[in-house]
Enzyme design. Structure first.
Site, PDB file in Angstrom:
ATOM      1  N   GLY A 116     -86.982 -30.049   7.179  1.00 42.32           N
ATOM      2  CA  GLY A 116     -86.489 -31.103   6.303  1.00 42.32           C
ATOM      3  C   GLY A 116     -85.045 -30.925   5.871  1.00 42.32           C
ATOM      4  O   GLY A 116     -84.303 -31.900   5.731  1.00 42.32           O
ATOM      5  N   THR A 147     -95.949 -32.443   9.617  1.00 39.07           N
ATOM      6  CA  THR A 147     -95.866 -33.571   8.683  1.00 39.07           C
ATOM      7  C   THR A 147     -96.366 -34.760   9.478  1.00 39.07           C
ATOM      8  O   THR A 147     -96.450 -34.691  10.695  1.00 39.07           O
ATOM      9  CB  THR A 147     -94.374 -33.791   8.304  1.00 39.07           C
ATOM     10  N   ARG A 206     -89.421 -26.808  -4.243  1.00 39.04           N
ATOM     11  CA  ARG A 206     -88.630 -27.252  -3.082  1.00 39.04           C
ATOM     12  C   ARG A 206     -89.123 -28.629  -2.617  1.00 39.04           C
ATOM     13  O   ARG A 206     -90.318 -28.851  -2.464  1.00 39.04           O
ATOM     14  CB  ARG A 206     -88.766 -26.233  -1.952  1.00 39.04           C
TER      15      ARG A 206
END
Ligand code: GLY
Length: 346
Positions: free
Chosen positions: A248, A194, A222
């Site tokens: 996450g 990310t 999700r």
């Protein structure tokens, strides 16, 4: 940094910065080229927070739009809301002139199909080792596709890279008396890369942004931490900004970014706050499956990284595992710096 120097707003500067990677088809964890969900569909999450107004904009599970961070900035600037999801986020983007695009690259499609076929022998998709030999050459690629290749190079991401499933020992007791076969070819198990990007202007204004394609092969719908304000991204114009990459779910349950900013407000340095957050995550991780135990040593089965920037320009980061680096740019120029960590891989 170039845009900041040209007088662009910090929010616009970071959104244009992360766009470079959102547009990159070779990056498997952000934007176009990101690995898809379990259905083979790329779903993106992003969030922008703006210090001067303490407002945020975010999109989650958005499909067919290449630059979710730009859409998040429009949610921030052009709506009274904080977070749009799925179909609503897509329609909002289209109404603002974004193009509908197919985000699944040929490489990502092949990796998804490799996972789909090789994940189990107990389904109707034939694993590589279940297919019968042919008597002549086969034409594996469709006419418009390049010759098939399988990429097994280790990923530079926050997940456990490619995981090779182990063959069960033949004497393992299994149902029906037959040893259960397991997949023999490696496939990409988890990629949770990310980008988080924070900027501080010379006048002391702060903006922060996080963008991702989330966990690969995820259950459709999700949502990770990236678009959840306070989890994957947070900023307070009086204190600083923080963000995260990695698993996450571990971040959502600890609201790490908001906590890091609060801790910086209470006097911790950015690196101290990020390192203490790694410890806080571990102290609150009660699910046994997320720990690997060897003797009396327990280590997490995933990684999580935190990045923080303080209002006076001090920055720092920390990750659960060693080896993390973060990119920074200030008057001394652009460079990668090493992050603090809790656990060391040999
Ligand atoms: N940190 C990215 C995700 O879990 O989706």
């Amino acid at each position: 940094m170039d845009l900041l120097k040209e007088g662009y707003d910090p929010a616009d500067s970071i959104v244009q910065g992360v766009k470079i990677v959102e547009d990159d088809p070779t990056d498997e964890s952000v934007g176009y080229g990101g690995l898809p969900n379990a259905d083979g569909v790329v779903e993106l999450d992003a969030c922008v927070m703006y210090g001067p107004t303490h407002k945020t904009g975010a999109v989650a599970s958005i499909r067919n739009i290449k630059n979710p961070a730009q859409v998040a900035l429009l949610v921030l600037r052009r709506t009274d809301h904080c977070l749009l999801v799925g179909e609503g986020a897509y329609r909002f983007a289209i109404s603002h002139g974004f193009k509908h695009e197919d985000l699944l690259t040929e490489h990502a499609r092949r990796e998804w199909m490799n996972w789909r076929e090789n994940m189990s022998h107990d389904d109707d998709w034939l694993n590589d080792d279940e297919r019968d030999a042919t008597v002549g050459k086969t034409w594996d690629a469709l006419p418009w596709q390049s010759a098939p290749t399988r990429d097994t190079t280790p990923r530079t991401n926050d997940g456990p890279n490619i995981r090779e499933k182990q063959e069960k020992p033949a004497d393992t007791p299994v149902e029906g008396g037959q040893p259960k076969k397991t997949a023999s070819r490696p496939y990409i198990m988890e990629v949770t890369g990310t980008i988080h990007c924070s900027a501080l202007t010379a006048k002391g204004d702060i903006a922060s942004c996080t963008t991702t394609s989330g966990l690969n092969w995820k259950i459709p719908g999700r949502v990770g931490d990236s678009p959840i304000i306070g989890a994957g991204n947070y900023c307070d114009n009086d204190i600083g900004a923080a963000g995260s990459t990695g698993r996450g779910e571990a971040n959502i349950v600890t609201l790490a970014s908001a906590r890091i900013v609060d801790w910086m407000g209470a006097g911790q340095t950015p690196e101290e706050a990020c390192r203490n957050m790694c410890k806080y995550v571990c102290d609150h991780m009660k699910e046994k499956r997320l720990w690997k135990t060897e003797g009396d040593k327990r280590t997490p089965t995933f990684d999580l990284k935190f990045y923080a920037l303080r209002k006076d320009g001090l920055f720092g980061g920390a990750s659960l595992w060693n080896g993390g680096e973060m990119a920074v740019c200030d008057a001394a120029g652009a460079r990668a710096i090493k992050m603090a960590y809790l656990f060391e891989r040999k």
